[in-house]
Design an enzyme around this catalytic site. Structure first.
Site, PDB file in Angstrom:
ATOM      1  N   HIS A   1     -46.579 -41.159 -40.060  1.00  0.00           N
ATOM      2  CA  HIS A   1     -47.445 -41.149 -41.244  1.00  0.00           C
ATOM      3  C   HIS A   1     -48.665 -42.051 -41.058  1.00  0.00           C
ATOM      4  CE1 HIS A   1     -47.406 -39.058 -44.943  1.00  0.00           C
ATOM      5  NE2 HIS A   1     -46.809 -39.931 -45.733  1.00  0.00           N
TER       6      HIS A   1
ATOM      7  N   ASN B   1     -49.249 -36.328 -50.013  1.00  0.00           N
ATOM      8  CA  ASN B   1     -49.403 -37.178 -51.198  1.00  0.00           C
ATOM      9  C   ASN B   1     -50.622 -38.088 -51.141  1.00  0.00           C
ATOM     10  OD1 ASN B   1     -47.225 -36.134 -52.630  1.00  0.00           O
ATOM     11  ND2 ASN B   1     -45.789 -37.447 -51.516  1.00  0.00           N
TER      12      ASN B   1
END
Length: 187
Positions: A20, A113
């Protein structure tokens, strides 16, 4: 013309090596290549710096955690009066394998997100995205567990190669030659 480059990731040593954080890996490499030291700036909720390519370009690595990245991006964009179309967001991309890098103009969040929050805070999805492939989890591994895990050595090397390819095209991209960069990267 890009005036702000944002690398997405999660802050702290527990996340440094996770998939990430591909956006952080990019922004750190870019800063180092230009002798820029990113410093924490509380009003921008992140690590910031600036480099001078053809024009000054601000760099931002939000320290808000991925799901709140928009807070940092919007704060910096408002302060420097940077419209969404002059922002490049660099992020991990599940839909591409490690080693793949793509440019995208505008669009939705695709379930990411960090992008979702940036779009909500800016009120627009009209920014450029540099999507660094990290691949999808195999078997029954949850996506959240996958993106928060470290890649294999070979995947990390492939991701690093993708970052290098993107860095090699950056001046052209910042000059506004998005289509030419797409042609170079999307092969």
């Amino acid at each position: 013309m890009v005036r702000l480059i944002v690398g997405l990731g999660n802050p702290g040593p527990a996340y440094d090596r996770t998939r990430h954080n591909a956006g952080f890996w990019f922004i750190d490499r870019l800063a180092a290549a230009h002798g820029c030291v990113l410093r924490e700036e509380s009003r921008f909720h992140g690590r910031v710096g600036a480099i001078n390519l053809t024009e000054p370009v601000h760099l931002l690595a939000p320290l808000t955690f991925m799901n709140r990245s928009g807070l940092a991006v919007a704060a910096m964009a408002r302060f420097y009066k940077i419209a969404p179309e002059h922002i490049l967001v660099v992020h991990d991309e599940l839909d591409f394998g490690p080693g793949v890098v793509r440019i995208k103009r505008d669009g939705g969040h695709g379930g990411h997100n960090g992008l979702r929050d940036i779009m909500a805070q800016l009120g627009s999805g009209g920014f450029l995205r540099l999507r660094i492939g990290i691949g999808r989890p195999a078997g029954s591994m949850a996506v959240a567990d996958y993106v928060l895990a470290a890649p294999s050595v070979s995947d990390r090397q492939a991701i690093s190669g993708a970052i290098e390819k993107a860095l090699a095209c950056l001046s052209e991209l910042l000059a506004g030659h998005v289509e030419q960069v797409m042609n170079r990267l999307h092969v």
